[in-house]
Motif scaffolding. Structure first.
Motif, PDB file in Angstrom:
ATOM      1  N   GLY A   6       0.805  -1.221   0.000  1.00 45.35           N
ATOM      2  CA  GLY A   6       0.000   0.000   0.000  1.00 45.35           C
ATOM      3  C   GLY A   6       0.832   1.263   0.000  1.00 45.35           C
ATOM      4  N   LYS A   7       2.093   1.132  -0.428  1.00 47.69           N
ATOM      5  CA  LYS A   7       2.988   2.283  -0.388  1.00 47.69           C
ATOM      6  C   LYS A   7       3.391   2.733  -1.795  1.00 47.69           C
ATOM      7  CE  LYS A   7       7.019   3.987   2.067  1.00 47.69           C
ATOM      8  NZ  LYS A   7       7.955   3.787   3.158  1.00 47.69           N
ATOM      9  N   VAL A   8       3.285   4.034  -2.050  1.00 47.50           N
ATOM     10  CA  VAL A   8       3.651   4.626  -3.336  1.00 47.50           C
ATOM     11  C   VAL A   8       4.979   5.362  -3.148  1.00 47.50           C
ATOM     12  CG1 VAL A   8       2.876   6.199  -5.179  1.00 47.50           C
ATOM     13  CG2 VAL A   8       1.196   4.876  -3.882  1.00 47.50           C
ATOM     14  N   PHE A   9       5.848   5.358  -4.180  1.00 47.40           N
ATOM     15  CA  PHE A   9       7.224   5.862  -3.994  1.00 47.40           C
ATOM     16  C   PHE A   9       7.298   7.321  -3.538  1.00 47.40           C
ATOM     17  CE2 PHE A   9       8.875   8.583  -7.523  1.00 47.40           C
ATOM     18  CZ  PHE A   9       7.750   8.628  -8.331  1.00 47.40           C
ATOM     19  N   VAL A  10       6.286   8.117  -3.861  1.00 50.21           N
ATOM     20  CA  VAL A  10       6.317   9.526  -3.449  1.00 50.21           C
ATOM     21  C   VAL A  10       6.244   9.680  -1.923  1.00 50.21           C
ATOM     22  CG1 VAL A  10       5.399  10.422  -5.624  1.00 50.21           C
ATOM     23  CG2 VAL A  10       3.829   9.810  -3.797  1.00 50.21           C
ATOM     24  N   GLU A  11       5.859   8.599  -1.242  1.00 53.05           N
ATOM     25  CA  GLU A  11       5.818   8.646   0.221  1.00 53.05           C
ATOM     26  C   GLU A  11       7.209   8.658   0.853  1.00 53.05           C
ATOM     27  OE1 GLU A  11       2.767   5.710   1.415  1.00 53.05           O
ATOM     28  OE2 GLU A  11       1.805   6.481  -0.384  1.00 53.05           O
ATOM     29  N   TYR A  12       8.252   8.437   0.031  1.00 50.58           N
ATOM     30  CA  TYR A  12       9.622   8.591   0.520  1.00 50.58           C
ATOM     31  C   TYR A  12      10.064  10.051   0.466  1.00 50.58           C
ATOM     32  CZ  TYR A  12      10.285   3.521   0.310  1.00 50.58           C
ATOM     33  OH  TYR A  12      10.183   2.175   0.521  1.00 50.58           O
ATOM     34  N   LEU A  13       9.276  10.904  -0.204  1.00 48.62           N
ATOM     35  CA  LEU A  13       9.661  12.302  -0.384  1.00 48.62           C
ATOM     36  C   LEU A  13       9.127  13.149   0.765  1.00 48.62           C
ATOM     37  CD1 LEU A  13       8.728  12.479  -4.188  1.00 48.62           C
ATOM     38  CD2 LEU A  13      10.931  11.832  -3.188  1.00 48.62           C
ATOM     39  N   SER A  14       9.558  14.405   0.810  1.00 48.68           N
ATOM     40  CA  SER A  14       9.100  15.304   1.870  1.00 48.68           C
ATOM     41  C   SER A  14       7.614  15.616   1.667  1.00 48.68           C
ATOM     42  CB  SER A  14       9.900  16.601   1.838  1.00 48.68           C
ATOM     43  OG  SER A  14       9.551  17.349   0.680  1.00 48.68           O
ATOM     44  N   PRO A  15       6.888  15.943   2.764  1.00 49.80           N
ATOM     45  CA  PRO A  15       5.464  16.287   2.645  1.00 49.80           C
ATOM     46  C   PRO A  15       5.225  17.436   1.663  1.00 49.80           C
ATOM     47  CG  PRO A  15       6.075  16.032   4.939  1.00 49.80           C
ATOM     48  CD  PRO A  15       7.343  15.951   4.153  1.00 49.80           C
ATOM     49  N   LEU A  16       6.156  18.379   1.616  1.00 50.14           N
ATOM     50  CA  LEU A  16       6.018  19.523   0.709  1.00 50.14           C
ATOM     51  C   LEU A  16       6.026  19.061  -0.743  1.00 50.14           C
ATOM     52  CD1 LEU A  16       6.015  22.691   0.485  1.00 50.14           C
ATOM     53  CD2 LEU A  16       8.484  22.502   0.148  1.00 50.14           C
ATOM     54  N   LYS A  17       7.021  18.231  -1.073  1.00 54.21           N
ATOM     55  CA  LYS A  17       7.136  17.694  -2.439  1.00 54.21           C
ATOM     56  C   LYS A  17       5.911  16.861  -2.800  1.00 54.21           C
ATOM     57  CE  LYS A  17      11.723  17.219  -4.397  1.00 54.21           C
ATOM     58  NZ  LYS A  17      12.960  16.432  -4.451  1.00 54.21           N
ATOM     59  N   ARG A  18       5.478  16.060  -1.821  1.00 56.97           N
ATOM     60  CA  ARG A  18       4.334  15.170  -2.042  1.00 56.97           C
ATOM     61  C   ARG A  18       3.066  15.968  -2.333  1.00 56.97           C
ATOM     62  NH1 ARG A  18       5.583  11.928   2.208  1.00 56.97           N
ATOM     63  NH2 ARG A  18       3.991  12.818   3.531  1.00 56.97           N
ATOM     64  N   ASN A  19       2.880  17.065  -1.604  1.00 60.35           N
ATOM     65  CA  ASN A  19       1.696  17.897  -1.823  1.00 60.35           C
ATOM     66  C   ASN A  19       1.725  18.552  -3.197  1.00 60.35           C
ATOM     67  OD1 ASN A  19       0.105  17.442   0.450  1.00 60.35           O
ATOM     68  ND2 ASN A  19       1.388  18.800   1.695  1.00 60.35           N
ATOM     69  N   ARG A  20       2.927  18.979  -3.622  1.00 57.32           N
ATOM     70  CA  ARG A  20       3.073  19.548  -4.969  1.00 57.32           C
ATOM     71  C   ARG A  20       2.690  18.525  -6.026  1.00 57.32           C
ATOM     72  NH1 ARG A  20       8.761  22.071  -4.379  1.00 57.32           N
ATOM     73  NH2 ARG A  20       8.314  23.942  -3.170  1.00 57.32           N
ATOM     74  N   ILE A  21       3.108  17.274  -5.797  1.00 60.91           N
ATOM     75  CA  ILE A  21       2.818  16.196  -6.747  1.00 60.91           C
ATOM     76  C   ILE A  21       1.318  15.915  -6.798  1.00 60.91           C
ATOM     77  CG2 ILE A  21       3.132  13.705  -7.134  1.00 60.91           C
ATOM     78  CD1 ILE A  21       6.060  14.139  -6.065  1.00 60.91           C
TER      79      ILE A  21
END
Ligand code: NI
Length: 168
Positions: A142-157
């Motif tokens: 249930g894990k997507v690779f963007v979850e390794y990134l910072s919350p800021l980056k993830r929100n931008r994505i």
């Protein structure tokens, strides 16, 4: 041969966070799903696809990292037996269109799984194949690779993809 293309879930679809269950029997239904997932992966095109991404929450992965895209590898109920080293790789994902970000993962892994015939095999992988197996196994958890990134980056994505899908 009739191609069946499956719908790929896009991040941040909550169904991508479902934990996949082990497959009890590698039967005709499973082999049919493998064929459809392979068609979907090659058509996209991509180098890997987890059943989670096509809303089937069972432990099944298809991968083809060959240049000619003619070496399909199937992993059913995969388990990582050993891992060593580390590598950074610019990853993408069919569920996260247009996004490529560097992720740190183990360099070498030993994985055990069942193949399309339900036969157990063991494989040592490194480089892109190792990255790909680890990336796809994350999907089954249930894990997507963007979850390794910072919350800021993830929100931008999230914003970027939501806009992309709306404008499609
Ligand atoms: Ni992915």
């Amino acid at each position: 041969m009739i191609m069946a293309l499956l719908n790929i879930l896009n991040y941040p679809d909550p169904r991508l966070h479902t934990v996949a269950k082990p497959i009890k029997e590698v039967n005709a239904d499973i082999r049919r799903l493998i064929d459809d997932m392979a068609d979907t992966m090659y058509d996209a095109p991509g180098v890997g696809l987890a059943a989670t991404q096509v809303n089937q929450h069972i432990q099944l992965i298809v991968i083809d990292t060959s240049k000619e895209q003619n070496k399909l590898q199937v992993f059913i109920n995969p388990k990582i037996l050993a891992k060593s080293g580390s590598q950074d790789y610019e990853e993408g994902c069919l569920s996260v269109p247009g996004v490529y970000e560097s992720v740190t993962r183990a360099e070498k892994i030993t994985v055990e799984a069942l193949d399309k015939q339900g036969k157990l095999f063991k494989l040592e992988a490194e480089g892109l194949l190792s990255v790909c197996i680890q990336h796809e196994m994350d999907h089954l958890l249930g894990k997507v690779f963007v979850e390794y990134l910072s919350p800021l980056k993830r929100n931008r994505i999230k914003t970027k993809i939501t806009k992309l899908l709306r404008d499609r």
